[in-house]
Design a protein around this motif. Structure first.
Motif: not given
Length: 216
Positions: A170-199
Motif C-alpha cells: 500500500p505504500e507509495e515508496h519503497y524503503p531504501t534497497y539495493c539494485q539487484g545487479l549486485a550487492y555485497v553483505l558482510s557475512t554477519d548480515v546474512a543470518p539476520k536477514l534470513y531470520d527476519a524473513s520468517f516475520f
C-alpha cells in the motif's frame, strides 16, 4: 508469516570449507542457463584465479523433464557449486532464491568475510571488487555492512512489468534497497536477514524484499 518450507534438491555443504575464504558469491540462475554458468566459471568466477573466493549458483526447479535434472545432477557433482531447492523457478519466485541462499549461508558459511549477490548475466570485475573490500576491511568496515548501488525513495510502480497492486504493497515508496545487479553483505548480515524473513510477509520483488524490507 513467511515460512520457507522448501527442500534442498542439490547443494554442496562443504563449499565454504576453505581456509581464509574471503568471499562467497551467490548467483541467481536457471536450470537451463548452463552456458552462462560455464562462462562465469571460466572468467571472473574461476577459483584458480581467485582461490579465496567461491561461487554458488542458486535456482529452483524449472522442469519435470528427468534429463534436465540428470544434467544438473552431473553438473553439481562435477563442480560442486549448485544450490537447487524444490520451489517452482519463476520470475515471481525470485525472492525464494535469495532466501534459500541466505539460509544456506547462515548454516554453512559463517567463516566467510563477505557475500556477493549477483545474476548470471552480470560480469563482475573481481579484481577491483576484492581490492575495494580489502581497503574497507582495513578501515574497519567488515561488520553490519550492506554495500550496493542504492535506490532511495523509489516509487512503487502500479503498471508495467514490475507493477505492484496497492493491496499487496500500500505504500507509495519503497524503503531504501539495493539494485539487484549486485550487492555485497558482510557475512554477519546474512543470518539476520534470513531470520527476519520468517516475520515479514513475502514480497515477490526480491531486491526490495531482501535488501530493503528485511534490512529495515
Amino acid at each position: 508469516v513467511n515460512p520457507h518450507p522448501y527442500n534442498v534438491v542439490l547443494s554442496n555443504p562443504n563449499i565454504c570449507r576453505v581456509k581464509d575464504l574471503f568471499m562467497l558469491v551467490y548467483v541467481h540462475t536457471g536450470a537451463d542457463h548452463y552456458r552462462r554458468r560455464a562462462v562465469i566459471r571460466q572468467t571472473w568466477g574461476d577459483i584458480k584465479r581467485f582461490p579465496n573466493m567461491r561461487v554458488m549458483f542458486v535456482m529452483g526447479k524449472t522442469s519435470t523433464i528427468k534429463s534436465m535434472q540428470d544434467a544438473l545432477q552431473f553438473e553439481s557433482t562435477t563442480y560442486g557449486d549448485i544450490l537447487e531447492e524444490d520451489f517452482e523457478d519463476t520470475y515471481h519466485n525470485l525472492t525464494f532464491k535469495g532466501i534459500g541462499a541466505l539460509k544456506f549461508i547462515s548454516h554453512y558459511c559463517n567463516n566467510v568475510k563477505y557475500v556477493l549477490k549477483t545474476d548470471d548475466d552480470v560480469f563482475v570485475n573481481m579484481y577491483t571488487l576484492q581490492n575495494h573490500l580489502m581497503q574497507l576491511e582495513g578501515a574497519g568496515y567488515n561488520k553490519s555492512l550492506i554495500l550496493c548501488m542504492a535506490s532511495w525513495n523509489a516509487p512503487v510502480l502500479r503498471e508495467g512489468k514490475w507493477a505492484v497492486p496497492k493491496e499487496m504493497y500500500p505504500e507509495e515508496h519503497y524503503p531504501t534497497y539495493c539494485q539487484g545487479l549486485a550487492y555485497v553483505l558482510s557475512t554477519d548480515v546474512a543470518p539476520k536477514l534470513y531470520d527476519a524473513s520468517f516475520f515479514v510477509k513475502f514480497f515477490w520483488v526480491d531486491d526490495v524484499y531482501i535488501s530493503g524490507i528485511l534490512s529495515k
